[in-house]
Design an enzyme around this catalytic site. Structure first.
Site, PDB file in Angstrom:
ATOM      1  N   GLY A  16       0.706  -1.387   0.139  1.00 55.52           N
ATOM      2  CA  GLY A  16       0.110   0.114   0.079  1.00 55.52           C
ATOM      3  C   GLY A  16       0.962   1.280   0.124  1.00 55.52           C
ATOM      4  O   GLY A  16       0.565   2.150   0.799  1.00 55.52           O
ATOM      5  N   GLU A  52       8.576  12.145  -4.477  1.00 55.65           N
ATOM      6  CA  GLU A  52       7.352  13.355  -4.313  1.00 55.65           C
ATOM      7  C   GLU A  52       7.613  14.327  -5.318  1.00 55.65           C
ATOM      8  O   GLU A  52       6.937  15.230  -5.882  1.00 55.65           O
ATOM      9  CB  GLU A  52       7.954  14.145  -3.204  1.00 55.65           C
ATOM     10  CG  GLU A  52       8.025  13.147  -1.950  1.00 55.65           C
ATOM     11  CD  GLU A  52       7.749  13.890  -0.506  1.00 55.65           C
ATOM     12  OE1 GLU A  52       8.378  14.789  -0.175  1.00 55.65           O
ATOM     13  OE2 GLU A  52       6.901  13.437   0.152  1.00 55.65           O
ATOM     14  N   LYS A  81       5.385  22.022 -10.761  1.00 57.99           N
ATOM     15  CA  LYS A  81       6.703  21.671 -11.402  1.00 57.99           C
ATOM     16  C   LYS A  81       6.929  22.178 -12.732  1.00 57.99           C
ATOM     17  O   LYS A  81       5.980  21.313 -13.586  1.00 57.99           O
ATOM     18  CB  LYS A  81       7.034  20.171 -10.933  1.00 57.99           C
ATOM     19  CG  LYS A  81       8.496  19.808 -11.516  1.00 57.99           C
ATOM     20  CD  LYS A  81       8.391  18.603 -11.100  1.00 57.99           C
ATOM     21  CE  LYS A  81      10.058  18.003 -11.978  1.00 57.99           C
ATOM     22  NZ  LYS A  81      10.234  16.490 -11.672  1.00 57.99           N
ATOM     23  N   ILE A 344       7.254   7.002 -10.769  1.00 56.45           N
ATOM     24  CA  ILE A 344       5.629   7.296 -10.611  1.00 56.45           C
ATOM     25  C   ILE A 344       5.108   7.092 -12.127  1.00 56.45           C
ATOM     26  O   ILE A 344       4.016   6.520 -12.152  1.00 56.45           O
ATOM     27  CB  ILE A 344       5.130   8.480  -9.981  1.00 56.45           C
ATOM     28  CG1 ILE A 344       5.720   8.402  -8.341  1.00 56.45           C
ATOM     29  CG2 ILE A 344       3.599   8.596  -9.932  1.00 56.45           C
ATOM     30  CD1 ILE A 344       5.367   9.685  -7.641  1.00 56.45           C
TER      31      ILE A 344
HETATM   32  C1  LIG Z   1      15.560   7.829  -2.887  1.00 54.03           C
HETATM   33  C2  LIG Z   1      14.405   7.739  -3.740  1.00 54.03           C
HETATM   34  C3  LIG Z   1      13.753   8.839  -4.386  1.00 54.03           C
HETATM   35  C4  LIG Z   1      12.762   8.643  -5.114  1.00 54.03           C
HETATM   36  N1  LIG Z   1      12.100   9.867  -5.857  1.00 54.03           N
HETATM   37  C5  LIG Z   1      11.085   9.658  -6.719  1.00 54.03           C
HETATM   38  C6  LIG Z   1      10.443  10.872  -7.363  1.00 54.03           C
HETATM   39  O1  LIG Z   1      10.874  12.004  -7.100  1.00 54.03           O
HETATM   40  N2  LIG Z   1       9.694  10.715  -8.242  1.00 54.03           N
HETATM   41  C7  LIG Z   1       9.107   9.442  -8.480  1.00 54.03           C
HETATM   42  O2  LIG Z   1       8.334   9.301  -9.412  1.00 54.03           O
HETATM   43  N3  LIG Z   1       9.655   8.586  -7.821  1.00 54.03           N
HETATM   44  C8  LIG Z   1      10.637   8.428  -6.825  1.00 54.03           C
HETATM   45  N4  LIG Z   1      11.008   7.270  -6.207  1.00 54.03           N
HETATM   46  C9  LIG Z   1      10.485   6.172  -6.393  1.00 54.03           C
HETATM   47  C10 LIG Z   1       9.080   6.039  -5.827  1.00 54.03           C
HETATM   48  O3  LIG Z   1       9.342   6.315  -4.170  1.00 54.03           O
HETATM   49  C11 LIG Z   1       8.426   4.742  -5.809  1.00 54.03           C
HETATM   50  O4  LIG Z   1       8.278   4.579  -7.042  1.00 54.03           O
HETATM   51  C12 LIG Z   1       7.039   4.924  -4.973  1.00 54.03           C
HETATM   52  O5  LIG Z   1       7.173   5.287  -3.699  1.00 54.03           O
HETATM   53  C13 LIG Z   1       6.376   3.437  -5.129  1.00 54.03           C
HETATM   54  O6  LIG Z   1       6.783   2.588  -4.126  1.00 54.03           O
HETATM   55  P1  LIG Z   1       6.409   1.218  -3.985  1.00 54.03           P
HETATM   56  O7  LIG Z   1       4.774   1.646  -3.525  1.00 54.03           O
HETATM   57  O8  LIG Z   1       6.572   0.436  -5.177  1.00 54.03           O
HETATM   58  O9  LIG Z   1       6.776   0.812  -2.747  1.00 54.03           O
HETATM   59  P2  LIG Z   1       6.774   1.012  -1.206  1.00 54.03           P
HETATM   60  O10 LIG Z   1       6.576   2.485  -0.719  1.00 54.03           O
HETATM   61  O11 LIG Z   1       7.982   0.407  -0.484  1.00 54.03           O
HETATM   62  O12 LIG Z   1       5.472   0.131  -0.397  1.00 54.03           O
HETATM   63  C14 LIG Z   1       5.661  -1.401  -0.162  1.00 54.03           C
HETATM   64  C15 LIG Z   1       4.118  -1.453   0.485  1.00 54.03           C
HETATM   65  O13 LIG Z   1       4.380  -2.893   0.373  1.00 54.03           O
HETATM   66  C16 LIG Z   1       4.063  -3.192   1.934  1.00 54.03           C
HETATM   67  N5  LIG Z   1       4.551  -4.297   2.304  1.00 54.03           N
HETATM   68  C17 LIG Z   1       5.822  -4.893   1.944  1.00 54.03           C
HETATM   69  N6  LIG Z   1       6.018  -6.163   2.468  1.00 54.03           N
HETATM   70  C18 LIG Z   1       5.014  -6.511   3.197  1.00 54.03           C
HETATM   71  C19 LIG Z   1       4.447  -7.530   3.650  1.00 54.03           C
HETATM   72  N7  LIG Z   1       5.358  -8.702   4.086  1.00 54.03           N
HETATM   73  N8  LIG Z   1       3.153  -7.820   4.332  1.00 54.03           N
HETATM   74  C20 LIG Z   1       2.423  -6.645   4.090  1.00 54.03           C
HETATM   75  N9  LIG Z   1       2.519  -5.527   3.553  1.00 54.03           N
HETATM   76  C21 LIG Z   1       4.085  -5.600   2.867  1.00 54.03           C
HETATM   77  C22 LIG Z   1       4.582  -2.122   2.548  1.00 54.03           C
HETATM   78  O14 LIG Z   1       3.984  -1.793   3.984  1.00 54.03           O
HETATM   79  C23 LIG Z   1       4.125  -0.822   1.749  1.00 54.03           C
HETATM   80  O15 LIG Z   1       2.726  -0.666   1.986  1.00 54.03           O
HETATM   81  C24 LIG Z   1      12.137   7.461  -5.427  1.00 54.03           C
HETATM   82  C25 LIG Z   1      12.662   6.390  -4.932  1.00 54.03           C
HETATM   83  C26 LIG Z   1      13.843   6.468  -4.043  1.00 54.03           C
HETATM   84  C27 LIG Z   1      14.178   5.194  -3.413  1.00 54.03           C
END
Ligand SMILES: Cc1cc2nc3c(=O)[nH]c(=O)nc-3n(C[C@H](O)[C@H](O)[C@H](O)COP(=O)(O)OP(=O)(O)OC[C@H]3O[C@@H](n4cnc5c(N)ncnc54)[C@H](O)[C@@H]3O)c2cc1C
Length: 499
Positions: A16, A52, A81, A344
């Protein structure tokens, strides 16, 4: 038992974060009446908490969801932006803007740069190609407005946590069920290799027909359960750490992200209405976590509001983004690195592609292959664009920059560089994200020079060329002079309602 021929009636989204809630909101709104959707997230594990800065394609996603810009701005503390300011990238103390705007005017035979290049040789052009682009000039002058008759191509800086909450509301309104808790085990059918269910820490079992892995870097389903494999790109994109902190705002919000190159990476500054997001992306081969943290703290403005947090990552891509009955969206599918804020965008593309190929009548290999091929092509184009920033540099002041400047690069990127250097041409292939204006701004900004311009330009004599260039420049200036300051526009029209 799950197999390819079972109809897909139950979708389970594991995770999530931004990826999970974007997927849930879009699926809920667009096909929610025809399937059951459950999203699982763990408060204990939390999210990556960064991400962000966005790019303008996000408007497409928001239009699909019926999200109104002012509503989004207010709910996520967002600012506008218009591009990214790249500072110290070509050389220390040099800067350039990669704006979201279109440069000048093209003609059928050649892009605007050819006219600009000849004008430059003859002393007619402005040295700054961005003077022929309204978004570029507006960003440099901190101006912005949304006008009914003239759209400025823009994106948002937004609070990632608030954005996920905002999307959660939309998803739940469209019938998505949220389940809080930790997934402890992923059950895989030994014959088909399909995922059948997830065992939760509270001993419940969540069954599904299609699983979307939004679990972040680890890829709980796609990698830990299905062992899909990862293609490592760290030889081209060596940064593998980030440290992030939030600070108090000390100046009115600017309408662009700042990307400031440092000795072993770069620092971001993302202005929100309520605070500034800061981070330092660096390479652990050349800098320790402690040094990386200190360098960031030494270079932020305003009071530090959060503890610096180190995030480890590896650049690369999952070998398959859709494997069996599991589709990876978000960080579980790979990570290029945040330099051009493309993650994103890739989430949104993954969601739309999945919806376009939704396997309602059963999972079929041609659908999977099609999805994977398109994703691979799109990701490689973005990868090359990011590598360009690191590789084409005049910096010689650290081992990190010496490595980046001299490293071998993908042939596809070398071809673009050679083409531009020798002919002044740039191109966008098929569905690629970055268009000609983006390639040009970054190539020129990083210091590439073209040896010639297209001969079509010689059809104009110097006077005609001067009139043509001056006409564009004046109209850009007139558009930008009429704009209010970015911060004033936000205060009057889209002030955040989040305290
Ligand atoms: C340093 C950095 C800077 C960034 N800056 C940008 C930016 O400026 N612009 C941009 O577009 N993108 C950026 N990104 C990428 C962006 O942060 C991600 O693409 C976005 O936040 C999506 O992350 P996610 O939802 O895939 O993973 P996460 O945010 O890690 O979410 C993972 C989810 O899975 C859940 N989960 C994991 N394991 C389990 C489990 N065993 N049981 C239940 N739930 C579980 C967690 O609780 C969480 O809800 C950046 C990334 C990094 C690392």
């Amino acid at each position: 038992m799950n197999n390819q021929l079972s109809k897909v009636k139950r979708v389970v989204i594991a995770g999530g974060g931004t990826a999970g809630w974007m997927t849930a909101a879009a699926m809920g709104k667009l096909i929610g009446k025809t399937i059951d959707i459950t999203l699982i997230e763990s408060d204990e594990i939390g999210t990556v908490g960064v991400g962000e800065a966005t790019i303008p394609t996000l408007h497409i996603f928001h239009r699909l969801l019926g999200i109104k810009p002012a509503e989004l701005m207010a709910a996520t503390n967002a600012t506008f932006k218009l591009g990214i300011s790249f500072e110290n990238w070509r050389q220390v103390d040099h800067k350039y803007m990669h704006s979201f705007g279109y440069l000048g005017k093209d003609c059928w035979a050649g892009g605007f740069q050819h006219f600009w290049l000849k004008g430059l040789q003859n002393g007619i052009s402005s040295e700054e190609i961005g003077d022929y682009c309204a978004e570029h000039l507006a960003a440099r002058e901190n101006k912005f407005a949304i006008l009914a008759n003239q759209e400025f191509n823009h994106a948002y800086h937004l609070d990632a946590g608030l954005y996920a909450k905002f999307l959660r509301k939309i998803a739940e309104q469209h019938g998505v069920t949220r389940k809080e808790g930790k997934i402890e085990k992923v059950n895989v059918d030994p014959d088909s290799g399909f995922i059948t269910s997830l065992n939760m820490a509270d001993k419940t079992v969540v069954e599904g027909d299609l699983f979307i892995d939004c679990s972040g870097f680890k890829g709980l389903l796609i990698e830990e359960a299905l062992h899909t494999g990862f293609e490592d790109w760290s030889h081209w994109l060596p940064c593998d750490r980030a440290v992030a902190v939030q600070t108090e705002n000390v100046q009115p919000a600017i309408p662009y992200t700042r990307s400031i190159a440092r000795s072993a990476g770069w620092q971001w500054r993302i202005p929100l209405q309520s605070r500034t997001g800061n981070g330092h992306v660096f390479c652990s081969r050349y800098m320790s976590d402690e040094e990386g943290k200190q360098l960031l703290l030494d270079n932020v403005e305003g009071k530090v509001l959060t503890d610096p947090r180190v995030i480890k990552f590896r650049t690369g891509t999952r070998r398959k983004h859709w494997n069996k009955n599991c589709v990876a969206i978000g960080l579980s599918s790979g990570f290029i690195e945040p330099l051009e804020s493309t993650s994103i965008h890739l989430i949104q593309r993954g969601i739309i592609r999945l919806l376009q190929n939704f396997p309602k009548e059963g999972i079929r290999q041609p659908d999977i292959d099609h999805f994977n091929k398109l994703t691979e092509f799109e990701t490689a184009g973005i990868r090359d664009f990011i590598i360009l920033h690191y590789h084409v540099t005049e910096r010689r002041d650290s081992d990190f920059w010496n490595y980046c400047r001299t490293m071998p690069i993908p042939e596809s990127l070398q071809h673009r560089i050679d083409l531009f250097k020798q002919t002044g041409k740039v191109f966008k292939e098929l569905d690629e994200l970055f268009g000609e204006s983006s390639w040009l701004q970054v190539m020129l900004g990083q210091g590439l020079q073209a040896e010639q311009y297209h001969s079509i330009v010689d059809m104009m004599d110097d006077r005609e060329l001067e009139n043509f260039l001056e006409g564009i420049r004046k109209s850009v200036r007139a558009r930008v002079s009429a704009l209010p300051m970015h911060n004033d526009f936000i205060n009057h029209h889209c002030k955040s309602n989040v305290v």
